[in-house]
Design a protein around this motif. Structure first.
Motif, PDB file in Angstrom:
ATOM      1  N   GLU A 185       0.753  -1.196   0.055  1.00 45.26           N
ATOM      2  CA  GLU A 185       0.006  -0.069  -0.175  1.00 45.26           C
ATOM      3  C   GLU A 185       0.703   1.403   0.019  1.00 45.26           C
ATOM      4  OE1 GLU A 185      -3.511   0.022   2.440  1.00 45.26           O
ATOM      5  OE2 GLU A 185      -2.990  -1.825   3.383  1.00 45.26           O
ATOM      6  N   GLY A 186       0.689   2.162  -0.897  1.00 46.74           N
ATOM      7  CA  GLY A 186       1.381   3.426  -0.881  1.00 46.74           C
ATOM      8  C   GLY A 186       1.910   3.621  -2.427  1.00 46.74           C
ATOM      9  N   ALA A 187       3.204   4.369  -2.254  1.00 49.02           N
ATOM     10  CA  ALA A 187       3.766   4.588  -3.619  1.00 49.02           C
ATOM     11  C   ALA A 187       5.115   4.815  -3.281  1.00 49.02           C
ATOM     12  CB  ALA A 187       3.264   5.892  -4.131  1.00 49.02           C
ATOM     13  N   LYS A 188       5.988   4.507  -4.073  1.00 50.49           N
ATOM     14  CA  LYS A 188       7.536   4.541  -4.004  1.00 50.49           C
ATOM     15  C   LYS A 188       8.160   4.694  -5.457  1.00 50.49           C
ATOM     16  CE  LYS A 188      11.378   1.884  -2.117  1.00 50.49           C
ATOM     17  NZ  LYS A 188      11.703   0.699  -1.291  1.00 50.49           N
ATOM     18  N   TRP A 210       3.221   1.242  -6.968  1.00 49.33           N
ATOM     19  CA  TRP A 210       1.969   1.783  -6.525  1.00 49.33           C
ATOM     20  C   TRP A 210       1.141   0.503  -6.127  1.00 49.33           C
ATOM     21  CZ3 TRP A 210      -2.982   0.880  -8.178  1.00 49.33           C
ATOM     22  CH2 TRP A 210      -3.779   1.398  -7.559  1.00 49.33           C
ATOM     23  N   GLY A 211       0.670   0.699  -4.948  1.00 49.48           N
ATOM     24  CA  GLY A 211      -0.319  -0.459  -4.681  1.00 49.48           C
ATOM     25  C   GLY A 211      -1.227   0.129  -3.672  1.00 49.48           C
ATOM     26  N   MET A 220      -1.185  -3.910  -7.420  1.00 50.92           N
ATOM     27  CA  MET A 220      -0.106  -3.445  -7.265  1.00 50.92           C
ATOM     28  C   MET A 220       0.589  -3.406  -8.515  1.00 50.92           C
ATOM     29  SD  MET A 220       3.423  -4.894  -5.484  1.00 50.92           S
ATOM     30  CE  MET A 220       3.799  -5.903  -6.767  1.00 50.92           C
ATOM     31  N   ALA A 221       0.969  -2.138  -9.121  1.00 51.06           N
ATOM     32  CA  ALA A 221       1.763  -1.885 -10.265  1.00 51.06           C
ATOM     33  C   ALA A 221       3.163  -1.363 -10.295  1.00 51.06           C
ATOM     34  CB  ALA A 221       0.656  -1.002 -11.219  1.00 51.06           C
ATOM     35  N   ALA A 222       3.982  -1.832 -11.077  1.00 47.55           N
ATOM     36  CA  ALA A 222       5.322  -1.257 -10.964  1.00 47.55           C
ATOM     37  C   ALA A 222       6.004  -0.983 -12.367  1.00 47.55           C
ATOM     38  CB  ALA A 222       6.316  -2.362 -10.134  1.00 47.55           C
ATOM     39  N   ILE A 223       6.849  -0.156 -12.582  1.00 52.85           N
ATOM     40  CA  ILE A 223       7.273   0.215 -13.689  1.00 52.85           C
ATOM     41  C   ILE A 223       8.907   0.668 -13.693  1.00 52.85           C
ATOM     42  CG2 ILE A 223       6.711   2.689 -13.905  1.00 52.85           C
ATOM     43  CD1 ILE A 223       6.182   2.337 -17.021  1.00 52.85           C
ATOM     44  N   SER A 224       9.687   0.216 -14.505  1.00 49.67           N
ATOM     45  CA  SER A 224      11.227   0.812 -14.520  1.00 49.67           C
ATOM     46  C   SER A 224      11.685   0.968 -15.955  1.00 49.67           C
ATOM     47  CB  SER A 224      11.955  -0.339 -13.972  1.00 49.67           C
ATOM     48  OG  SER A 224      12.030  -1.340 -14.660  1.00 49.67           O
ATOM     49  N   TYR A 225      12.718   2.011 -15.907  1.00 51.23           N
ATOM     50  CA  TYR A 225      13.255   2.271 -17.129  1.00 51.23           C
ATOM     51  C   TYR A 225      14.629   2.461 -16.722  1.00 51.23           C
ATOM     52  CZ  TYR A 225      15.041   5.165 -21.018  1.00 51.23           C
ATOM     53  OH  TYR A 225      15.900   5.661 -21.926  1.00 51.23           O
ATOM     54  N   THR A 226      15.639   1.703 -17.634  1.00 50.32           N
ATOM     55  CA  THR A 226      17.064   1.710 -17.524  1.00 50.32           C
ATOM     56  C   THR A 226      17.571   2.035 -19.012  1.00 50.32           C
ATOM     57  OG1 THR A 226      16.824  -0.318 -15.989  1.00 50.32           O
ATOM     58  CG2 THR A 226      18.890   0.212 -17.052  1.00 50.32           C
ATOM     59  N   ASN A 227      18.596   2.655 -18.665  1.00 48.62           N
ATOM     60  CA  ASN A 227      19.495   3.155 -19.823  1.00 48.62           C
ATOM     61  C   ASN A 227      20.847   3.110 -19.608  1.00 48.62           C
ATOM     62  OD1 ASN A 227      21.157   5.209 -21.464  1.00 48.62           O
ATOM     63  ND2 ASN A 227      19.111   5.788 -22.365  1.00 48.62           N
ATOM     64  N   ARG A 228      21.351   2.183 -20.113  1.00 44.46           N
ATOM     65  CA  ARG A 228      22.929   1.919 -20.005  1.00 44.46           C
ATOM     66  C   ARG A 228      23.894   2.161 -21.140  1.00 44.46           C
ATOM     67  NH1 ARG A 228      24.865  -4.104 -18.068  1.00 44.46           N
ATOM     68  NH2 ARG A 228      23.933  -3.481 -16.205  1.00 44.46           N
TER      69      ARG A 228
END
Length: 904
Positions: A185-188, A210-211, A220-228
């Motif tokens: 629960e909450g957001a990060k 977010w949950g 619950m949902a999550a997303i990530s972006y990576t640039n290397r």
């Protein structure tokens, strides 16, 4: 079933099962009240289908890495976790062109060095689709880079003793189960920035989580972006020029087709060294007046990359809803979009031996000669290779309560689309260009060589001076190989677990289940590849096939006494056709001899069927080989592998015995002895072993010019059932918790020692592979000892971690000691022995401060700074392409990072 947040058994297991922890981070939990202590939640622990209470201790060696420990090592992705695990060896987390031709941007797990396809990777206990593009060895693996955003992972659980009796044939070496956060629960939001000490190798990661919970469930949902950004060999040259030098360059060499020098290579008479080449004389100067017998080598290294240029987007959604008080519906959707570009050479070697006609206006020899080189070499811009990977996964499940147990039915559908593209020379068009009929506007039927739109391609070194080639003629014979691969997985399974009878230690549990899964793999090559039209990557036919598996399984959990638990498991799998079926059992126990000492053990069998690709696929890869005909010197050649429908399944037996001991308060010691015995192991034949066995076999060894003595260009191999592989060793973990006025200190040690890694190779024979690179056989690099020494500290709002990571020295069977990388001669190394790859020690450190508490804010702000390989140690030198062992060491050097985590 209520969606109340309770402490799971894993919180207790983290302390009891330290064998997984690459580091130990300190987490403080509030003490439970008496009422909370009685409110025990039954959960599923990886390695069992029977729900257990919080205080359950697994009879199998179960390793747990929680999210706190993941953060403590500064992990930005799953590969950062697995490469620190001492139980993992030979994984391919920084694949480059020399070790993995077409899988840049992927990562995998290789427990015990038994192969990247021998570890079953689960997400929330569900199977994952394998990567559609295989490794150089022909193995399709689960790409851990395409699982879920790191921010969504709560923990990973690892079964280290094999689990085919419970999970099926591809759990031969064990199971790694990634478990996402529950009831969040909450957001990060987290922002990571990492900067390497060499080149422009940087990494940016942005993640969000977010949950929310509501009356009947949660989401619950999550997303990530990576640039290397990439790291090229030219940014940090670990290899010597000769390690990355190909005999086929531009300037190149030429073979006479007639006369007394027929079959003899001569260096381009217009120049070699003056245009950046490396003359390799095969006879003393002056042997042939005006000509040098030999080859003009080309250093292709600088354009290649240790780390590709990558972007990744991962998204994940999980929802649960209570249909009734006894039934819950859960669903998960995940998507990963990965793009990677690795560097390469200006062009590949031309392995087809094209003829330069005597009429070519730049031909100085007065007769037709065979060109031994490449279209573009020194001074030309490198051509990259690109990978595009899209992974989609959907799972839905129903769970329900029984009067004395529970049941579950689930369906999984997942797919991976993988596109690999790389530029190469089209053989027919190149021949036309050598004959003056090249160029985009040339009509090869009616055109006149060298006139109008028809152009000659000049392969000679005079192209660097007075007779340059136009881009038009180069474009006319350049083509793009495209391999469009697709892997699909469908799984329908169900099981029920219930209490059956009482024993002295509690109620015995029985789980019964069934599973159907279909795995489909296809590879669609471009039209030119279908015609074997390229001069280096050659080509391959398309293929598509599938595998259907029916399975039934049972597990019995027997608490004979309060101190003795026994687990019995049995699984039946039917593959149909020539593969057949199998029955695999497992027996495990855990005996708590006292409050301070417990003993565990397990024994099981497994059965791994040949994959779709191994039976029906095919591929051409690029490998560095040592040619016995030229004194063991290295040569870069194509290895063409064909499927084998006659393969039989491999079988194995595994056992583990271990103990946990707490001689005093806060001191924990764990030791496990493990053993795996494989028979009929399915492997790709070693191209090096084939070459060593008979370097003049024209059916399997393709040479330019003279088919028996000419320069090596290609080796043909397939998949076979090898005789045997046996590996065993020890895992040890110890930790001590020390409370002081200046904080809590936790020194800890995790180590794995491989005592045996014995191989029976169809070509190389009996091999003692422990402490050896195993370049010339079917094994993987196996340093005998890997150890992590850590020190954790926490005081008030501050915490810190320090790690020392050690990898022991091991022998390089590609090179003899003292010969500076000139390979192993046909007679072996003699008294000199093999070259030693040095031991390696690196230092990591991290410091965190809780800014939210410091600033007295309701929002949580956690700032972390750290460094990996702080002293910028180079990986031990190996006289091979890229100059290091990419399956053991990290080429990036010092990495400094900062992370800000904000939680609302």
């Amino acid at each position: 079933m209520k969606f109340t947040a309770k402490r799971t058994a894993i919180a207790a297991l983290v302390a009891a099962q330290l064998s997984a922890l690459p580091s130990l981070a300190i987490a403080q939990e509030p003490e439970e009240t008496e009422d909370q202590a009685r409110d025990v939640e039954l959960i599923l622990v990886t390695g069992s289908f029977v729900r257990r209470s919080e205080n359950f201790e697994s009879p199998s060696p179960l390793a747990v890495v929680d999210s706190v420990s993941i953060d403590a090592i500064g992990a930005k992705n799953i590969a950062d976790i697995t490469q620190t695990l001492t139980i993992n060896t030979g994984s391919e987390n920084t694949p480059d062109a020399f070790t993995q031709n077409a899988t840049a941007g992927t990562s995998n797990i290789n427990l015990r060095g038994l192969g990247v396809a021998s570890t079953l990777v689960l997400l929330n206990n569900r199977r994952q689709v394998v990567n559609a593009q295989q490794t150089n060895e022909g193995l399709n693996f689960v790409d851990t880079s395409s699982l879920v955003p790191m921010i969504a992972i709560d923990r990973m659980e690892i079964i280290k003793d094999g689990a085919s009796a419970l999970y099926g044939s591809d759990a031969v070496a064990g199971v790694v189960n990634f478990i996402t956060k529950r009831n969040y629960e909450g957001a990060k939001v987290t922002v990571d920035y990492q900067d390497g000490a060499h080149g422009d190798n940087k990494e940016y990661i942005l993640q969000g989580l977010w949950g929310a919970s509501f009356d009947k469930g949660n989401v619950m949902a999550a997303i990530s972006y990576t640039n290397r950004s990439p790291l090229f060999l030219s940014d940090r040259r670990l290899s010597r020029p000769q390690d990355d030098t190909s005999a086929l360059g531009n300037p190149g060499a030429y073979f006479f087709t007639q006369g007394p020098l027929a079959g003899t290579p001569v260096i381009d008479p217009f120049g070699c060294a003056e245009f950046g080449g490396f003359p390799q004389l095969l006879a003393p100067p002056g042997t042939v007046p005006g000509l040098d017998i030999g080859l003009c080598g080309f250093d292709f290294g600088p354009g290649y990359s240790y780390v590709p240029d990558e972007t990744r987007v991962n998204a994940y959604v999980k929802a649960a809803y209570e249909l009734t008080d006894e039934m819950t519906w859960t669903s998960e959707i995940s998507f990963a979009r990965n793009r990677a570009e690795r560097g390469g050479a200006p062009s590949f070697p031309i392995l087809t031996g094209p003829l330069v006609p005597a009429t070519h206006p730049n031909n100085p020899f007065g007769q037709a000669v065979v060109f031994f080189g490449r279209a573009e070499g020194n001074g030309f811009e490198a051509d990259p290779a690109n990978t595009e990977s899209d992974t989609f996964r959907f799972n839905t499940a129903l769970q329900g309560e029984l009067e004395n147990g529970f049941w579950e039915v689930s369906y999984t559908n997942a797919t991976n689309d993988f596109l690999f593209t790389v530029e190469d020379v089209i053989e027919s068009e190149f021949i036309l260009a050598l004959n003056g009929l090249g160029g985009g506007g040339c009509d090869p039927i009616n055109g006149t060589p060298g006139q109008g739109p028809c152009e000659y391609f000049n392969p000679f070194a005079s192209s660097y001076t007075n007779a340059p080639n136009s881009q038009n003629v180069i474009d006319s014979f350049s083509g793009l190989q495209r391999i469009d691969s697709n892997s699909d997985l469908e799984v329908l399974e169900g099981f029920a677990s219930f209490d059956v009878f009482d024993l002295d230690g509690g109620v015995a549990g029985l789980a019964l289940g069934a599973q159907y899964r279909e795995e489909t793999l296809s590879q669609d090559y471009d039209a030119l590849s279908n015609q074997d039209a390229f001069t280096f990557v050659i080509g391959n036919p398309d293929f598509k096939d599938s595998l259907d598996v029916w399975a039934a399984f049972a597990e019995l959990a027997l608490p004979f006494t309060e101190d003795l638990d026994v687990q019995i498991a049995l699984r039946y799998e039917d593959y149909g056709g020539n593969i057949g079926d199998t029955v695999d059992p497992k027996l495990a126990f855990n005996w708590r001899a006292s409050d301070a000492f417990s003993l565990r053990g397990s024994i099981s069998t497994s059965f791994r069927a040949p994959s779709v690709f191994m039976r029906n696929g095919g591929a051409t890869t690029l490998q560095q080989l040592s040619d016995p005909l030229i004194g063991g010197a290295n040569a870069f050649a194509a290895v063409r592998t064909s499927g084998n429908e006659e393969l039989t399944p491999e079988e194995s037996q595994a056992y583990n015995i271990g103990f946990s001991f707490e001689p005093i308060d806060d001191l924990s010691i764990e030791l496990d002895y493990w053993n795996f015995d494989f028979e009929d192991l399915i492997i790709q034949e070693s191209a090096q072993a084939i070459l060593n066995d008979n370097p003049q076999d024209p059916t399997r060894i393709i040479r330019a010019g003279d088919p028996l003595n000419g320069p090596l260009v290609q080796v043909n191999n397939t998949y076979v059932n090898a005789s045997e592989l046996t590996t065993n060793g020890f895992d040890i973990v110890t930790s001590y918790r020390l409370e002081t006025d200046i904080g809590t200190f936790v020194p800890n040690l995790t180590a794995t020692y491989i005592t045996t890694y014995d191989l029976t190779d169809p070509q190389a024979g009996e091999i003692d592979g422990a402490g050896r690179r195993n370049f010339t056989n079917i094994g993987v690099s196996s340093p005998e000892l890997r150890a992590n020494l850590g020190l954790g500290w926490k005081h008030d709002i501050y915490s810190a971690n320090l790690f020392v990571r050690y990898i022991s020295s091991y022998d390089d069977d590609q090179n003899c000691a003292g010969n500076d990388g000139s390979g192993v001669p046909p007679g072996g190394c003699g008294s000199a022995g093999l070259q030693e790859i040095d031991s390696h020690v690196t230092y990591d450190a991290q410091f965190s401060v809780d800014l939210g508490t410091m600033l007295n804010t309701q929002t949580s702000y956690l700032l972390t700074v750290g460094g990996i390989n702080l002293t910028d140690e180079e990986p031990p030198q190996v006289f091979t392409n890229s100059g290091f062992d990419s399956k053991v060491h990290d080429p990036r050097g010092r990495q400094l990072y900062v992370r800000l985590a904000v939680e609302f």
